[in-house]
Design an enzyme around this catalytic site. Structure first.
Site, short mmCIF file in Angstrom:
data_model
loop_
_atom_site.label_atom_id
_atom_site.label_comp_id
_atom_site.label_asym_id
_atom_site.label_seq_id
_atom_site.Cartn_x
_atom_site.Cartn_y
_atom_site.Cartn_z
N ASN A 117 28.67 40.78 19.37
CA ASN A 117 27.95 40.80 20.64
C ASN A 117 26.48 40.47 20.43
OD1 ASN A 117 27.85 43.37 19.37
ND2 ASN A 117 27.51 44.45 21.29
N VAL A 118 25.92 39.81 21.43
CA VAL A 118 24.52 39.36 21.39
C VAL A 118 23.89 39.77 22.72
CG1 VAL A 118 22.98 37.39 21.15
CG2 VAL A 118 25.17 37.40 19.94
N GLU A 119 23.05 40.81 22.65
CA GLU A 119 22.46 41.34 23.88
C GLU A 119 21.15 40.63 24.22
OE1 GLU A 119 22.46 45.61 23.34
OE2 GLU A 119 24.63 45.68 23.58
N CYS B 157 29.41 39.35 25.14
CA CYS B 157 30.36 40.15 24.37
C CYS B 157 30.78 39.38 23.12
CB CYS B 157 31.61 40.46 25.20
SG CYS B 157 31.41 41.82 26.37
N GLU C 98 33.63 38.69 22.11
CA GLU C 98 34.73 37.77 22.38
C GLU C 98 34.24 36.43 22.90
OE1 GLU C 98 34.45 40.92 23.22
OE2 GLU C 98 36.35 42.00 22.98
N CYS D 236 36.90 44.62 26.66
CA CYS D 236 36.65 44.93 28.08
C CYS D 236 37.51 44.01 28.96
CB CYS D 236 35.17 44.76 28.40
SG CYS D 236 34.61 43.05 28.47
N CYS E 116 36.80 40.33 28.83
CA CYS E 116 37.18 39.71 27.56
C CYS E 116 38.69 39.61 27.41
CB CYS E 116 36.53 40.44 26.41
SG CYS E 116 34.73 40.14 26.41
N1 THU Z 1 31.17 44.64 24.17
C1 THU Z 1 31.78 43.59 23.52
O1 THU Z 1 31.12 42.85 22.78
N2 THU Z 1 33.10 43.40 23.73
C2 THU Z 1 33.89 44.21 24.48
O2 THU Z 1 35.06 43.91 24.68
C3 THU Z 1 33.34 45.46 25.02
C4 THU Z 1 31.86 45.53 25.07
C5 THU Z 1 29.73 44.83 23.98
C6 THU Z 1 28.90 44.45 25.18
C7 THU Z 1 27.65 45.26 24.94
O3 THU Z 1 26.77 44.50 24.11
C8 THU Z 1 28.12 46.49 24.19
O4 THU Z 1 29.43 46.18 23.72
C9 THU Z 1 28.17 47.75 25.02
O5 THU Z 1 28.91 47.56 26.19
#
Ligand code: THU
Length: 131
Positions: free
Chosen positions: A46-48, A57, A59, A90, A93
């Site tokens: 994940n890259v915020e 996310c 994925e 999630c 994804c």
């Molecule tokens: N996140 C993912 O990368 N994939 C998922 O399927 C669930 C959530 C990440 C998004 C965010 O950066 C962090 O988890 C918290 O929600």
């Protein structure tokens, strides 16, 4: 194509990628790895973003690598948290995985390996656009 699925290897790759996550806002790094039907393994983390809703996310990165490296179908996916433990993708994804793996793609879940048809029942997919 029939092939052995190295679930431990997929989880290990997902964990490596999780360690590269950029998650300064949630503090929740995620990694994912997917086996492609030609034997490739693709993945992501994940890259915020300071604009919280812009977060990508893990994925998203996996699907981008899948397409950028030649496409194909996902046959098995493993997604992990900071501890390297299996988590559920999630909802958004799951939809991404559905598009590129379909009903038979296998997903490692906290309740064991399940097909996408069980974790995204009655999914909306490409065929619905043709109906
Ligand atoms: N996140 C993912 O990368 N994939 C998922 O399927 C669930 C959530 C990440 C998004 C965010 O950066 C962090 O988890 C918290 O929600």
């Amino acid at each position: 194509m029939a092939q052995e699925i190295d679930w431990a290897g997929l989880q290990a790759r997902a964990t490596e990628l999780m360690e590269r996550a950029y998650a300064p806002y949630s503090g929740y790094p995620v990694g994912v790895a997917g086996l492609v039907d030609d034997g490739r393994v693709v993945g992501g983390c994940n890259v915020e973003n300071a604009g919280y809703g812009v977060a990508l996310c893990a994925e998203c990165g996996m699907v981008s690598e899948l397409i950028a490296t030649g496409g194909g179908r996902l046959v098995a996916v493993s997604c992990v948290n900071h501890a390297g433990a299996t988590i559920m993708p999630c909802g958004r994804c799951r939809q991404l995985i559905w598009e590129h793996g379909g009903a038979d793609c296998l997903l490692a879940t906290p309740e064991g390996v399940l097909p996408m048809s069980q974790v995204l029942p009655q999914a909306f997919g490409p065929e619905d656009l043709l109906a």
